[in-house]
Write a protein that holds these residues in place. Structure first.
Motif, short mmCIF file in Angstrom:
data_model
loop_
_atom_site.label_atom_id
_atom_site.label_comp_id
_atom_site.label_asym_id
_atom_site.label_seq_id
_atom_site.Cartn_x
_atom_site.Cartn_y
_atom_site.Cartn_z
N CYS A 1 7.67 5.44 -6.29
CA CYS A 1 7.00 4.49 -5.42
C CYS A 1 5.70 4.09 -6.13
CB CYS A 1 6.71 5.13 -4.06
SG CYS A 1 5.60 4.13 -3.06
N PHE B 1 14.11 1.53 0.55
CA PHE B 1 12.82 1.57 -0.13
C PHE B 1 12.38 3.00 -0.46
CE2 PHE B 1 8.27 1.44 -0.61
CZ PHE B 1 8.08 0.29 -1.35
N CYS C 1 5.96 10.92 0.95
CA CYS C 1 5.53 10.05 2.05
C CYS C 1 4.61 10.78 3.03
CB CYS C 1 6.74 9.49 2.78
SG CYS C 1 7.79 8.48 1.72
N GLY D 1 1.46 5.43 4.83
CA GLY D 1 2.52 4.50 5.26
C GLY D 1 2.35 3.08 4.79
N TYR D 2 1.93 2.94 3.55
CA TYR D 2 1.69 1.59 3.02
C TYR D 2 2.90 0.67 3.16
CZ TYR D 2 1.14 -2.11 -0.40
OH TYR D 2 1.10 -3.33 -1.02
N CYS D 3 4.09 1.17 2.85
CA CYS D 3 5.27 0.29 2.86
C CYS D 3 5.54 -0.26 4.27
CB CYS D 3 6.49 0.99 2.28
SG CYS D 3 6.86 2.56 3.06
N CYS E 1 1.06 10.08 2.25
CA CYS E 1 0.73 8.65 2.18
C CYS E 1 0.57 8.11 3.61
CB CYS E 1 1.88 7.93 1.47
SG CYS E 1 1.76 6.13 1.55
N TYR F 1 3.11 2.46 -5.14
CA TYR F 1 1.90 2.71 -4.36
C TYR F 1 1.52 4.19 -4.43
CZ TYR F 1 -1.41 2.86 -0.48
OH TYR F 1 -2.54 3.04 0.29
N TYR F 2 2.52 5.05 -4.34
CA TYR F 2 2.23 6.49 -4.39
C TYR F 2 1.69 6.88 -5.77
CZ TYR F 2 2.43 11.44 -3.58
OH TYR F 2 2.06 12.76 -3.43
S1 SF4 Z 1 4.34 3.54 0.30
FE1 SF4 Z 1 5.67 4.98 -0.86
S2 SF4 Z 1 4.80 7.03 -0.54
FE2 SF4 Z 1 3.96 5.63 1.02
S3 SF4 Z 1 5.28 5.93 2.83
FE3 SF4 Z 1 6.07 4.18 1.62
S4 SF4 Z 1 7.62 5.06 0.22
FE4 SF4 Z 1 6.38 6.74 1.02
#
Ligand code: SF4
Ligand code: SF4
Length: 123
Positions: A96, A90, A6, A11-13, A9, A98-99
């Motif tokens: 993940c 999540f 994360c 912070g898509y979620c 990333c 998205y990741y």
């Molecule tokens: S989308 Fe996945 S990798 Fe990105 S912050 Fe959320 S859980 Fe973490």
């Protein structure tokens, strides 16, 4: 073993349009922010069709909109200890999606800063 990071990333979620909240979630948020449950409900949540309570959102340069608790500069949650159950669970199974996608595109494009955008314009 967790197959995502994360910290890499943006912070898509946390940009999901519907972050659902149970009564217990609102109670936990209230406690974490030293508010009454009513105050927390008004300040942090809104009603959404089909769902009882969801988190309020705010503007975000990357995804358009994001959870009101998201620090858009540091790209992280500011209420981690009192975050709702859905955020605790999540992505759930150690991966993940998205990741995985982000990692694939960053490698393919040889660009470690690449960000996959989403279109929530209808929200
Ligand atoms: S989308 Fe996945 S990798 Fe990105 S912050 Fe959320 S859980 Fe973490
Ligand atoms: S409460 Fe925190 S983890 Fe959950 S969506 Fe908001 S910023 Fe993200």
């Amino acid at each position: 073993m967790v197959a995502y990071n994360c910290k890499k990333c943006p912070g898509y979620c946390c940009s999901y349009p519907v972050i659902t909240l149970t009564k217990r979630d609102v109670k936990r948020l209230a406690k974490g922010h030293e508010l009454t449950v009513d105050e927390a409900r008004k300040k942090f949540t809104r009603e959404a069709h089909g769902y009882k309570r969801v988190m309020k959102r705010k503007k975000d340069d990357i995804y358009g909109k994001i959870c009101r608790f998201f620090d858009t500069d540091k790209r992280r949650c500011t209420t981690y200890d009192s975050r709702p159950a859905v955020c605790r669970d999540f992505p759930g199974d150690g991966r993940c999606g998205y990741y995985d996608f982000l990692k694939f595109e960053r490698n393919a494009q040889e660009d470690k800063t690449y960000i996959a955008l989403t279109d929530h314009s209808e929200d």
